[in-house]
Design a protein around this motif. Structure first.
Motif, short mmCIF file in Angstrom:
data_model
loop_
_atom_site.label_atom_id
_atom_site.label_comp_id
_atom_site.label_asym_id
_atom_site.label_seq_id
_atom_site.Cartn_x
_atom_site.Cartn_y
_atom_site.Cartn_z
N VAL A 99 50.55 8.15 -52.54
CA VAL A 99 50.25 8.44 -51.14
C VAL A 99 48.94 9.22 -51.12
CG1 VAL A 99 51.03 9.57 -49.02
CG2 VAL A 99 52.70 8.48 -50.55
N ALA A 100 47.89 8.56 -50.62
CA ALA A 100 46.54 9.11 -50.74
C ALA A 100 45.94 9.33 -49.36
CB ALA A 100 45.67 8.16 -51.56
N VAL A 158 53.26 1.60 -43.12
CA VAL A 158 54.21 2.37 -42.33
C VAL A 158 55.50 2.48 -43.13
CG1 VAL A 158 55.57 2.48 -40.21
CG2 VAL A 158 53.20 1.68 -40.13
N VAL A 159 56.03 3.69 -43.26
CA VAL A 159 57.26 3.92 -44.01
C VAL A 159 58.44 3.28 -43.26
CG1 VAL A 159 58.87 5.67 -44.83
CG2 VAL A 159 56.39 6.03 -45.06
N THR A 168 57.54 9.11 -54.60
CA THR A 168 56.60 10.17 -54.25
C THR A 168 57.35 11.48 -54.02
OG1 THR A 168 54.93 10.86 -52.64
CG2 THR A 168 56.75 9.53 -51.81
N THR A 169 56.64 12.57 -54.21
CA THR A 169 57.19 13.89 -53.87
C THR A 169 56.80 14.29 -52.46
OG1 THR A 169 55.25 14.95 -54.86
CG2 THR A 169 57.19 14.67 -56.28
N ALA A 170 55.96 13.49 -51.80
CA ALA A 170 55.55 13.80 -50.43
C ALA A 170 56.76 13.69 -49.49
CB ALA A 170 54.45 12.84 -49.98
N ASP A 173 56.57 6.99 -40.48
CA ASP A 173 55.33 7.71 -40.82
C ASP A 173 54.24 6.73 -41.26
OD1 ASP A 173 56.53 10.11 -40.30
OD2 ASP A 173 56.72 10.74 -42.41
N PRO A 174 53.03 6.89 -40.76
CA PRO A 174 51.90 6.11 -41.28
C PRO A 174 51.37 6.77 -42.55
CG PRO A 174 51.16 7.48 -39.47
CD PRO A 174 52.64 7.74 -39.60
N ILE A 175 51.09 5.99 -43.57
CA ILE A 175 50.56 6.51 -44.83
C ILE A 175 49.47 5.58 -45.34
CG2 ILE A 175 52.66 7.73 -45.54
CD1 ILE A 175 53.30 5.38 -47.38
N ALA A 176 48.68 6.09 -46.27
CA ALA A 176 47.70 5.27 -46.99
C ALA A 176 48.13 5.26 -48.46
CB ALA A 176 46.30 5.83 -46.84
#
Length: 350
Positions: A289-290, A297-298, A324-326, A332-335
């Motif tokens: 997750v950057a 989208v999760v 991920t630990t995030a 949630d939107p992620i990159a």
């Protein structure tokens, strides 16, 4: 049974009604090795084990123990210990007598039979159940009796067909360690069938991955974990993300691929040319997750202790698996970034 140097499996095949359940298996097993036959249901791993044990006649090929041919011998003359999936215990004998049976058949002194039997009972933690009959035990306890019965005679070769399949998670981990310790302590040679890649990686010196009766790769745990020979092996060894893409720039074994407009670079394990259809393999833990990367989208989040197992979908509909630990939640939107991609020609994939 006397010690040996090498067990040679030469072109062993087994067919049923014209269908090849096992085709041209060739493998040299050195004394003291722990070999895992690994693959999904129906891949031929149990067929291979039964051919080795003598429970199935060969359709083709030969099996040698040094210069002694084995495939012409009945099972009881091969001198192997075997642990079956279905236990195969004597229902009328107690745990203690089941374990002692093989030693008694070898006409060992009574005191030695008693001492080795009690050692084996302690090894599999069945002291409180030694006088019980198999029908009074749980499935996991019966499996432990079967393991003890196979190893108590200290055979040079032990064949195990998914021996931990009926144990709960905690006992499975404990018994996995005990099997490896026993293998090392007694100097056994072990051939072990499993569909569990984590189990195979933790136990074996070398793994043999099978698919549809044919060998896909033979190698050490590190070799199979880091450099699967093809996309099928990669998929089975935990590379859950297999992305059908097109090769872009190629420099040596480095290949750039485009995922919905975002470039990623990976290592080609077979020659590819720009424009070729490829499969990019990447483990969930190798996706990150950057701040910048592939927009997703999760969709699903599973709590797994120190980290989360996440399913996320790209704008183009591509489903990705990552760990991920995030702290994430559905919606949630992620990159997503990626590292250590492996690139395979699409025609050599799973």
């Amino acid at each position: 049974m006397s010690e040996f140097g090498t067990l040679r499996i030469e072109g062993v095949s087994r067919s049923f009604a014209g269908h090849a359940a096992l085709a041209d298996l060739s493998l040299d097993i050195e004394r003291g090795e722990f070999i895992a036959l690994l693959g999904p249901s129906g891949c031929g791993k149990s067929t291979a084990l039964n051919c080795l044990a003598g429970l199935l006649p060969l359709s083709a090929g030969r099996i040698w123990l040094d210069d002694r041919r084995l495939d012409t011998l009945p099972p009881h003359r091969r001198g192997f210990g075997m642990v079956f999936q279905n236990y195969a215990l004597f229902p009328h004998l107690s745990v203690r007598r089941n374990i002692a049976f093989g030693l008694q058949m070898r006409r060992l002194p009574r005191a030695e039979v008693r001492a080795r039997t009690e050692d084996a009972i302690r090894l599999v933690r069945l002291e409180e159940h030694a006088a019980k009959l198999p029908g009074q035990l749980s499935g996991g306890q019966q499996q432990r009796v079967a393991i003890a019965r196979a190893v108590v005679v200290s055979p040079s070769l032990v064949l195990m067909d998914e021996p931990l399949s009926n144990l709960d998670a905690k006992l499975r981990l404990e018994m996995r360690t005990e099997i490896r310790r026993l293998h090392q302590r007694l100097g056994l040679t072990t051939v072990y069938v499993t569909h569990d890649q984590e189990e195979a990686l933790s136990l074996a010196d070398r793994l043999v991955v099978l698919r549809a009766g044919r060998v896909q790769q033979i190698g050490t745990p590190e070799e199979l974990h880091t450099r699967p020979a093809n996309a099928h092996v990669a998929d089975f060894m935990g590379f859950r993300n297999l992305l059908a893409l097109q090769a872009g720039a190629v420099t040596g074994d480095r290949v750039t691929v485009d995922v919905e407009g975002v470039p990623f670079t990976g290592t080609a394990l077979a020659p590819v040319q720009p424009g070729d259809a490829v499969l990019a393999a990447v483990r969930p833990e190798q996706l990150t997750v950057a701040g910048e990367g592939l927009p997703c989208v999760v969709e699903v989040v599973e709590y797994q202790g120190r980290e989360l197992a996440v399913e996320a979908r790209t704008e183009g509909g591509l489903l990705l698996h990552l760990r991920t630990t995030a702290r994430l939640a559905p919606g949630d939107p992620i990159a997503v970034g990626a590292r250590d991609l492996l690139i395979y020609p699409a025609d050599g994939g799973a």
